[in-house]
Write a protein that holds these residues in place. Sequence first.
Motif, PDB file in Angstrom:
ATOM      1  N   LEU A  26     -62.899  66.100  62.585  1.00  0.00           N
ATOM      2  CA  LEU A  26     -61.615  65.591  63.056  1.00  0.00           C
ATOM      3  C   LEU A  26     -61.640  64.070  63.166  1.00  0.00           C
ATOM      4  O   LEU A  26     -60.691  63.390  62.745  1.00  0.00           O
ATOM      5  N   HIS A  29     -61.504  62.492  59.702  1.00  0.00           N
ATOM      6  CA  HIS A  29     -60.161  62.572  59.121  1.00  0.00           C
ATOM      7  C   HIS A  29     -59.224  61.542  59.745  1.00  0.00           C
ATOM      8  O   HIS A  29     -58.443  60.888  59.042  1.00  0.00           O
ATOM      9  N   LEU A  30     -59.299  61.363  61.058  1.00  0.00           N
ATOM     10  CA  LEU A  30     -58.481  60.336  61.701  1.00  0.00           C
ATOM     11  C   LEU A  30     -58.882  58.950  61.211  1.00  0.00           C
ATOM     12  O   LEU A  30     -58.036  58.071  61.021  1.00  0.00           O
ATOM     13  N   ALA A  34     -55.636  60.289  58.479  1.00  0.00           N
ATOM     14  CA  ALA A  34     -54.942  61.567  58.606  1.00  0.00           C
ATOM     15  C   ALA A  34     -54.172  61.619  59.924  1.00  0.00           C
ATOM     16  O   ALA A  34     -54.479  60.903  60.870  1.00  0.00           O
ATOM     17  N   GLY A  35     -53.147  62.475  59.951  1.00  0.00           N
ATOM     18  CA  GLY A  35     -52.415  62.698  61.192  1.00  0.00           C
ATOM     19  C   GLY A  35     -51.061  62.037  61.273  1.00  0.00           C
ATOM     20  O   GLY A  35     -50.436  62.032  62.332  1.00  0.00           O
ATOM     21  N   ALA A  38     -47.761  63.294  62.863  1.00  0.00           N
ATOM     22  CA  ALA A  38     -48.698  64.103  63.642  1.00  0.00           C
ATOM     23  C   ALA A  38     -48.391  65.594  63.613  1.00  0.00           C
ATOM     24  O   ALA A  38     -49.298  66.417  63.780  1.00  0.00           O
ATOM     25  N   GLU A  43     -50.744  67.629  57.470  1.00  0.00           N
ATOM     26  CA  GLU A  43     -51.689  66.795  58.210  1.00  0.00           C
ATOM     27  C   GLU A  43     -52.484  67.609  59.224  1.00  0.00           C
ATOM     28  O   GLU A  43     -53.646  67.294  59.508  1.00  0.00           O
ATOM     29  N   TYR A  46     -55.985  68.714  58.678  1.00  0.00           N
ATOM     30  CA  TYR A  46     -57.065  67.757  58.890  1.00  0.00           C
ATOM     31  C   TYR A  46     -57.286  67.421  60.371  1.00  0.00           C
ATOM     32  O   TYR A  46     -58.323  66.838  60.706  1.00  0.00           O
ATOM     33  N   THR A  47     -56.346  67.744  61.212  1.00  0.00           N
ATOM     34  CA  THR A  47     -56.386  67.225  62.587  1.00  0.00           C
ATOM     35  C   THR A  47     -56.357  68.284  63.680  1.00  0.00           C
ATOM     36  O   THR A  47     -56.455  67.938  64.855  1.00  0.00           O
TER      37      THR A  47
END
Length: 285
Positions: A26, A29-30, A34-35, A38, A43, A46-47
């Motif tokens: 996580l 990915h951030l 990603a996100g 939100a 997305e 991935y989050t």
Amino acid sequence: MPIDAAQVLAAEPRTVEISWTPRDVLLYHLGIGAGLPATDPGELRYTLETRLHVLPSFATVAGGGSPGVIRGLSMPGVDVDLARVLHGGQSLTVHRPLPVAGTATAGSRIAAVYDKGTAAVLVMRTEVADGDGPLWTDDAEIFVRGEGGWGGDRGPSVRPAAPAGEPDRTVERTVREDQALLYRLSGDRNPLHADPEFAERAGFERPILHGLCTYGMTLKAVVDTLFGGDVTRVRSCTTSFAGVVYPGETLRIRMWRLEGRVQVTVGAVERDDAPVLTGTIVDHG
């Protein structure tokens, strides 16, 4: 000579045990952006841990240790100034989908040393396997300015031909101002990406984004745009780092569909599309 090619190539592989959890995935990915938005279902792959898919480029930081560049500089026969080092290229082959959590054995060695005249290039190869067999093979090209000229092998110079025609898809991705500060929490604490004074000593006007962050952002863009978000379709991703990215800039990512692969170029929009990644190939199933 600060790089002793014979000693480097003769060194025994270094083997360590690595492990990772969904939290590490996580965070990675951030770190590659990603996100956003939100609540976008694409997305959330991935989050959100209950839907988590692992982008293959996570392999470059799995285990939270030093990236291939830093590990390579600690190998016997290598004694260079970190400020003269750049990540020249990256090649990753995944042998099967990466699990969201795991423990594996990683063996690393310098697979090649090349003399480029004004610089030396070390190829740091890491092979990772768990109880079920091979997981991935990772090659990091370490470019050391001022350390060539000893008459060694220049190495391969063949690069993929420039893409022909208009790209099949073009997307833009914004690099957040704090992107490098977030990405470095996955393991790459090179001060070049955070310390203004160190960056200036290395010849940059301010800290630059990690090349592997751009690499991950680009692979995610390909997966999301052309593969419908299916991370398991990626077989390999190879690139050369042609230029730097500064946090706050915008990446323009152009993609050409080929048989079994995607060719990609990445430029910095605010600097007239100055090349960032070149020779980028994503092989897929």
